[in-house]
Motif scaffolding. Structure first.
Motif, PDB file in Angstrom:
ATOM      1  N   PHE A 117       0.152   1.508  -9.284  1.00 33.03           N
ATOM      2  CA  PHE A 117       1.060   1.543  -8.527  1.00 33.03           C
ATOM      3  C   PHE A 117       2.485   2.474  -9.098  1.00 33.03           C
ATOM      4  N   GLY A 118       3.400   2.480  -8.654  1.00 37.93           N
ATOM      5  CA  GLY A 118       4.374   2.636  -8.508  1.00 37.93           C
ATOM      6  C   GLY A 118       5.726   3.786  -7.342  1.00 37.93           C
ATOM      7  N   HIS A 119       6.136   4.765  -7.438  1.00 36.45           N
ATOM      8  CA  HIS A 119       6.853   5.029  -6.195  1.00 36.45           C
ATOM      9  C   HIS A 119       8.769   3.874  -6.615  1.00 36.45           C
TER      10      HIS A 119
ATOM     11  N   PRO B 193       8.016   8.329  -9.039  1.00 36.15           N
ATOM     12  CA  PRO B 193       6.444   7.943  -8.152  1.00 36.15           C
ATOM     13  C   PRO B 193       5.088   7.460  -9.056  1.00 36.15           C
ATOM     14  N   ALA B 194       4.700   8.091 -10.188  1.00 36.14           N
ATOM     15  CA  ALA B 194       3.786   7.699 -11.198  1.00 36.14           C
ATOM     16  C   ALA B 194       3.228   6.656 -11.155  1.00 36.14           C
ATOM     17  N   SER B 195       2.030   5.916 -11.819  1.00 35.96           N
ATOM     18  CA  SER B 195       1.830   4.682 -11.913  1.00 35.96           C
ATOM     19  C   SER B 195       1.759   4.140 -13.528  1.00 35.96           C
ATOM     20  N   LEU B 196       2.395   3.315 -13.180  1.00 33.38           N
ATOM     21  CA  LEU B 196       2.706   2.696 -14.508  1.00 33.38           C
ATOM     22  C   LEU B 196       2.579   0.968 -14.076  1.00 33.38           C
ATOM     23  N   PRO B 197       2.157   0.081 -15.216  1.00 32.95           N
ATOM     24  CA  PRO B 197       1.740  -0.686 -15.506  1.00 32.95           C
ATOM     25  C   PRO B 197       2.860  -2.034 -15.147  1.00 32.95           C
TER      26      PRO B 197
ATOM     27  N   ARG C  41       1.088  -1.189   0.363  1.00 32.80           N
ATOM     28  CA  ARG C  41       0.407   0.338   0.371  1.00 32.80           C
ATOM     29  C   ARG C  41       0.774   1.446  -0.234  1.00 32.80           C
ATOM     30  N   GLY C  42       2.073   0.768   0.421  1.00 33.51           N
ATOM     31  CA  GLY C  42       2.869   1.948   0.392  1.00 33.51           C
ATOM     32  C   GLY C  42       3.508   2.634  -1.230  1.00 33.51           C
ATOM     33  N   TYR C  43       3.169   1.686  -2.315  1.00 33.66           N
ATOM     34  CA  TYR C  43       3.351   2.104  -3.504  1.00 33.66           C
ATOM     35  C   TYR C  43       2.137   2.443  -4.468  1.00 33.66           C
ATOM     36  N   ARG C  44       1.034   2.721  -3.323  1.00 33.74           N
ATOM     37  CA  ARG C  44      -0.202   2.897  -3.971  1.00 33.74           C
ATOM     38  C   ARG C  44      -0.584   4.121  -4.568  1.00 33.74           C
ATOM     39  N   ASN C  45      -0.802   4.760  -5.660  1.00 33.32           N
ATOM     40  CA  ASN C  45      -1.894   6.155  -6.079  1.00 33.32           C
ATOM     41  C   ASN C  45      -2.572   6.021  -6.016  1.00 33.32           C
ATOM     42  N   ASP C  46      -3.260   6.860  -5.667  1.00 30.72           N
ATOM     43  CA  ASP C  46      -4.535   7.635  -5.967  1.00 30.72           C
ATOM     44  C   ASP C  46      -5.338   7.290  -6.928  1.00 30.72           C
TER      45      ASP C  46
END
Length: 293
Positions: A50-52, A61-65, A41-46
């Motif tokens: 998931f990113g970071h 940090p942005a979400s990436l597939p 959950r620490g890597y999850r974005n709104d």
């Protein structure tokens, strides 16, 4: 408990990320998988993605597939799943899907440190990572409309286009074939994928080859893998010998590429060390028995 296993465990405890430490505890110490979910959950974005730097070769940090795929892989490893977390991730994937497929990454990674090989080729939607993500969703048993869309893309591509010449993409296809409910089609496709894999770029069939690449253990990382039979048993055992030899004096395993910095290098070594321990234990080369202390 064998010293080699203890050394690997201690390397992860000393140098691994919280995620790998939680995964180790779940895999080998009967810890609940909820700890792995908490770390993810620490890597999850709104946006649900998931990113970071969950995949450490790009510090974006942005979400990436690719980071969604890593999150799903962690859940599979921990044998646990948060259905809401997975469905939110699929909602995110649906927003970045083109023609049924997703790319590994987007140009946003160029604003952050990244490994040299993370460049414009990763922006093209394709079997890598689409096939692998679908396979993980099947394995986790979470239903979402995106899965059907992406699965149709994978089958159409396999039926109408030449197989990729890259071992990474073929490995993703094998992940899909292992878990798709269409078993007849999967079995029919497996030999064709195997033949392509042995000729593909970045595939290391020779265990003495020191270059970067995927090995038979990359596609059959556990003794019960259905893809173990794609290779001769002598080949599997030779790669297990090599994997044992590769353990370093500090207890961890090395990586054979250049991550973008020392932090990423350490993170990757934790990931690779956990995977090496799991493979060697599965194949009976290491024992994770009781700690004698």
């Amino acid at each position: 408990m064998e010293k080699r296993f203890v050394d690997g465990r201690d390397f992860i405890r000393c140098a691994g990320r919280l995620l790998e430490r939680r995964l180790f505890a779940t895999c080998f110490e009967a810890a609940p998988g909820t700890g792995v979910l908490d770390a993810l959950r620490g890597y999850r974005n709104d946006d649900g993605g998931f990113g970071h730097g969950l995949e450490p070769d790009k510090r974006c940090p942005a979400s990436l597939p690719i980071d969604v795929e890593c999150a799903l892989q962690a859940m599979v490893t921990a044998r646990t799943v948060d259905p809401a977390l997975v469905r939110d991730a699929c909602d995110y994937l649906a927003t970045v899907t083109v023609g049924g497929a997703v790319p590994l990454a987007f140009p946003v990674i160029e604003d952050y440190p990244r490994a040299e090989h993370w460049s414009d080729w990763t922006y093209e939607p394709g079997l890598n990572p689409t096939a692998g993500i679908v396979g993980l969703l099947y394995e986790l048993g979470v239903e979402h409309p995106w899965t059907a869309t992406a699965s149709a893309y994978v089958w159409t591509t396999l039926d109408t286009v030449d197989l990729p010449a890259d071992a990474h993409a073929l490995s993703e296809v094998l992940g899909f074939l292992e878990h798709t409910p269409e078993r007849g089609r999967a079995i029919a496709a497996a030999d064709r994928v195997r033949d392509a894999l042995t000729k593909a770029s970045w595939f290391r069939l020779d265990p003495d080859d020191d270059a970067y690449g995927l090995s038979p253990l990359s596609v059959a990382p556990s003794a019960d893998s259905p893809w173990r039979g794609l290779f001769g048993e002598d080949v599997i055992q030779a790669h297990l010998d090599r994997l044992e030899r590769d353990q370093q004096d500090d207890g961890g395993w090395p990586v054979t590429w250049e991550p973008p910095g020392q932090a990423a290098l350490g993170e990757w070594r934790g990931i690779v060390t956990l995977g090496s321990l799991r493979t060697l234990v599965s194949y009976g080369r290491l024992s994770p028995g009781p700690d004698p202390r």
